[in-house]
Design a protein around this motif. Sequence first.
Motif, mmCIF file in Angstrom:
data_model
loop_
_atom_site.group_PDB
_atom_site.id
_atom_site.type_symbol
_atom_site.label_atom_id
_atom_site.label_comp_id
_atom_site.label_asym_id
_atom_site.label_seq_id
_atom_site.Cartn_x
_atom_site.Cartn_y
_atom_site.Cartn_z
ATOM 1 N N LYS A 73 -10.599 -61.318 51.573
ATOM 2 C CA LYS A 73 -11.954 -61.316 50.923
ATOM 3 C C LYS A 73 -11.974 -61.906 49.620
ATOM 4 C CE LYS A 73 -13.502 -57.005 53.085
ATOM 5 N NZ LYS A 73 -13.878 -55.372 52.969
ATOM 6 N N ILE A 74 -10.893 -61.592 48.786
ATOM 7 C CA ILE A 74 -10.784 -62.246 47.502
ATOM 8 C C ILE A 74 -10.340 -63.940 47.799
ATOM 9 C CG2 ILE A 74 -9.239 -62.443 45.621
ATOM 10 C CD1 ILE A 74 -8.954 -59.648 45.578
ATOM 11 N N VAL A 75 -9.656 -64.156 48.715
ATOM 12 C CA VAL A 75 -9.352 -65.683 48.974
ATOM 13 C C VAL A 75 -10.795 -66.255 49.254
ATOM 14 C CG1 VAL A 75 -8.000 -67.290 50.585
ATOM 15 C CG2 VAL A 75 -6.831 -65.259 49.551
ATOM 16 N N HIS A 76 -11.452 -65.665 50.164
ATOM 17 C CA HIS A 76 -12.627 -66.254 50.597
ATOM 18 C C HIS A 76 -13.584 -66.822 49.676
ATOM 19 C CE1 HIS A 76 -15.734 -67.366 53.726
ATOM 20 N NE2 HIS A 76 -16.638 -66.588 53.221
ATOM 21 N N SER A 77 -13.749 -65.832 48.623
ATOM 22 C CA SER A 77 -14.643 -65.721 47.627
ATOM 23 C C SER A 77 -14.083 -66.110 46.348
ATOM 24 C CB SER A 77 -15.387 -64.528 47.375
ATOM 25 O OG SER A 77 -14.593 -63.783 46.972
ATOM 26 N N TRP A 78 -13.054 -66.785 46.257
ATOM 27 C CA TRP A 78 -12.230 -67.230 44.995
ATOM 28 C C TRP A 78 -12.908 -68.375 44.468
ATOM 29 C CZ3 TRP A 78 -9.739 -71.058 42.854
ATOM 30 C CH2 TRP A 78 -8.905 -70.795 41.395
ATOM 31 N N VAL A 79 -13.291 -68.430 43.172
ATOM 32 C CA VAL A 79 -13.634 -69.606 42.367
ATOM 33 C C VAL A 79 -12.595 -69.629 41.073
ATOM 34 C CG1 VAL A 79 -15.919 -69.375 42.986
ATOM 35 C CG2 VAL A 79 -15.221 -68.265 41.003
ATOM 36 N N GLU A 80 -12.562 -70.928 40.493
ATOM 37 C CA GLU A 80 -11.719 -71.195 39.527
ATOM 38 C C GLU A 80 -12.159 -70.317 38.198
ATOM 39 O OE1 GLU A 80 -10.627 -75.124 37.033
ATOM 40 O OE2 GLU A 80 -9.901 -75.081 39.029
ATOM 41 N N PRO A 81 -11.322 -69.803 37.544
ATOM 42 C CA PRO A 81 -11.454 -68.865 36.469
ATOM 43 C C PRO A 81 -12.508 -69.592 35.422
ATOM 44 C CG PRO A 81 -9.128 -68.614 37.055
ATOM 45 C CD PRO A 81 -9.720 -69.857 37.811
ATOM 46 N N GLY A 82 -13.434 -68.894 34.969
ATOM 47 C CA GLY A 82 -14.431 -69.431 33.914
ATOM 48 C C GLY A 82 -15.525 -70.186 34.470
ATOM 49 N N SER A 83 -15.648 -70.414 35.652
ATOM 50 C CA SER A 83 -16.606 -71.143 36.445
ATOM 51 C C SER A 83 -17.883 -70.482 36.637
ATOM 52 C CB SER A 83 -16.111 -71.904 37.606
ATOM 53 O OG SER A 83 -15.618 -70.923 38.524
ATOM 54 N N VAL A 84 -17.768 -69.289 36.766
ATOM 55 C CA VAL A 84 -19.083 -68.135 37.090
ATOM 56 C C VAL A 84 -18.784 -66.962 36.211
ATOM 57 C CG1 VAL A 84 -19.243 -69.211 39.222
ATOM 58 C CG2 VAL A 84 -17.871 -67.044 39.136
ATOM 59 N N ILE A 85 -19.986 -66.488 35.893
ATOM 60 C CA ILE A 85 -19.971 -65.022 35.054
ATOM 61 C C ILE A 85 -20.752 -64.196 35.834
ATOM 62 C CG2 ILE A 85 -20.391 -64.131 32.805
ATOM 63 C CD1 ILE A 85 -19.750 -66.635 31.569
ATOM 64 N N PRO A 86 -20.581 -62.999 36.172
ATOM 65 C CA PRO A 86 -18.994 -62.259 36.022
ATOM 66 C C PRO A 86 -18.089 -63.146 37.085
ATOM 67 C CG PRO A 86 -20.383 -60.679 37.175
ATOM 68 C CD PRO A 86 -21.356 -61.864 36.899
ATOM 69 N N ALA A 87 -16.692 -63.003 36.629
ATOM 70 C CA ALA A 87 -15.666 -63.437 37.513
ATOM 71 C C ALA A 87 -15.728 -62.432 38.811
ATOM 72 C CB ALA A 87 -14.386 -63.488 36.952
ATOM 73 N N PRO A 88 -15.313 -63.207 39.795
ATOM 74 C CA PRO A 88 -15.085 -62.432 41.189
ATOM 75 C C PRO A 88 -14.060 -61.438 40.766
ATOM 76 C CG PRO A 88 -15.350 -64.775 41.564
ATOM 77 C CD PRO A 88 -15.198 -64.632 40.082
ATOM 78 N N PRO A 89 -13.936 -60.385 41.423
ATOM 79 C CA PRO A 89 -12.818 -59.371 41.343
ATOM 80 C C PRO A 89 -11.451 -59.951 41.916
ATOM 81 C CG PRO A 89 -14.057 -58.634 43.186
ATOM 82 C CD PRO A 89 -14.992 -59.827 42.738
ATOM 83 N N SER A 90 -10.459 -59.366 41.279
ATOM 84 C CA SER A 90 -9.114 -59.869 41.543
ATOM 85 C C SER A 90 -8.411 -58.630 42.415
ATOM 86 C CB SER A 90 -8.266 -59.868 40.315
ATOM 87 O OG SER A 90 -8.672 -61.053 39.595
ATOM 88 N N TRP A 91 -9.169 -57.570 42.470
ATOM 89 C CA TRP A 91 -8.602 -56.473 43.576
ATOM 90 C C TRP A 91 -9.930 -55.853 44.101
ATOM 91 C CZ3 TRP A 91 -9.596 -51.281 44.108
ATOM 92 C CH2 TRP A 91 -8.835 -50.784 45.145
ATOM 93 N N LEU A 92 -9.469 -55.673 45.485
ATOM 94 C CA LEU A 92 -10.530 -54.857 46.227
ATOM 95 C C LEU A 92 -9.787 -53.652 47.086
ATOM 96 C CD1 LEU A 92 -12.639 -57.984 47.788
ATOM 97 C CD2 LEU A 92 -13.517 -56.033 45.851
ATOM 98 N N PRO A 93 -10.536 -52.709 47.492
ATOM 99 C CA PRO A 93 -9.845 -51.709 48.407
ATOM 100 C C PRO A 93 -9.282 -52.351 49.535
ATOM 101 C CG PRO A 93 -12.126 -50.923 47.504
ATOM 102 C CD PRO A 93 -11.828 -52.497 47.361
ATOM 103 N N ASP A 94 -8.038 -51.562 50.005
ATOM 104 C CA ASP A 94 -7.086 -51.950 51.174
ATOM 105 C C ASP A 94 -6.761 -53.346 50.746
ATOM 106 O OD1 ASP A 94 -7.542 -49.444 52.816
ATOM 107 O OD2 ASP A 94 -9.581 -50.397 53.352
ATOM 108 N N PHE A 95 -6.389 -53.548 49.576
ATOM 109 C CA PHE A 95 -5.642 -54.688 49.017
ATOM 110 C C PHE A 95 -5.076 -55.699 49.822
ATOM 111 C CE2 PHE A 95 -2.863 -57.297 46.150
ATOM 112 C CZ PHE A 95 -4.107 -58.220 45.494
#
Length: 408
Positions: free
Chosen positions: A106-128
């Motif tokens: 899920k993180i890979v699918h929604s990832w954006v480059e740091p600083g490009s959006v606020i708030p930043a997408p999470p770096s951890w989600l359940p069942d990581f």
Amino acid sequence: MENKSSDKMEDEAVPKITVVELEEGRPRAARLKSRLDRLGSVFQRSLHRRNKSEESPWPKLVRRTLYLFTTTLGLAVIGFVIYHAVLLAFIRRVRPLPLPTNGLTKIVHSWVEPGSVIPAPPSWLPDFSRDVQPKAIHSHNDYWRRVPLFDALSLGITGVEADCHLVDGELFVGHTPNSLRKNRTFRSLYLDPLTSILTNQNAANGIANSTTINGVWDVNSTQGIVLMTDLKTEGFSTLDAVQAQLEPLRLKGWLTYWSGTGIVPGPITHVATGNTPFAAVLNSSYSNATYRSVFFDAPLDNLSSEYDASNSYYASVSINRVVGGPHKIAQSGLSKTQLATIKTQIDRASSLRLTSRYWDLPAWPENQRTTVWKQLEQLGIGMLNVDAIDEAARFNWRWCTIMGLHLC
């Protein structure tokens, strides 16, 4: 009576002339035609019925010919079906398995480059990292992935590499100075996400208490990852900056370290390479007699007893340096002489308790690449260094070449 005797004597006096002798004086072409005519005559007589009640040989000959043709065709069809059935079975065997559904994907699918959006997408989600099996694979130049760090972790890869440039007191990540961008720093791409991951992986949520430090892998919480920093600027100052940014992780006990008597494993093992001086590792300002949390990338082709588990982790070298150049590896893979040399180096690293690694492995054609991967694995390589991480981690490339076909 006298006449018969006289005739007999005359017959004996006249020499008999054979057909061959008669033909000796004829041209060669005429002799050949005559012999072919006689052969055809013999064949015709063999098929000629002496009487009409005799059965013709042609029906029997036709039946046997049809039987032979049908049998041959049937065997060919059966062979064709078996061949393709086996081939399809191997294709199913080597095809990549679907990625599990977990926090990482899920993180890979929604990832954006740091600083490009606020708030930043999470770096951890359940069942990581649920259902992800860790693999002894090193993601070479990991920052080139579409999603640095997370692409590798989602595939179970246990080693990542970041090229670090110290510019005006900040550590930027990129292959060359021209590729650096302000949002792509060592902290934003690697340290901040790892801090979030390990913080959540070790959160008890008020339900259970544990003193065990968990790593990133749900299926094996004691399996750590290697974070390798390839220093591109001056070694002493750049390593000192890296060590300073790692201090929060060091204070939490998340870094593997040498205690003076042995290795104390942690979720992250920091290995320094590139412009890193060996002396900077031995005399780090963040180390003392009972603690050292930075390890050297020793020269695999020139190992001496000064490199061991107390100061080094990887033992690496370019495979091109070992074999004599980038075009010295055949399409069929490493030669017996090359394999013997590499085996000696791998065994030497193992005797010093170091993890062997070769970089600059062939990338193309694919059959050569996977052949070299398989050969290194068979020799007992410690960590397989790859650029094509998806193929190395998801495909069953050990079965890629079957029946003369390359399936991966």
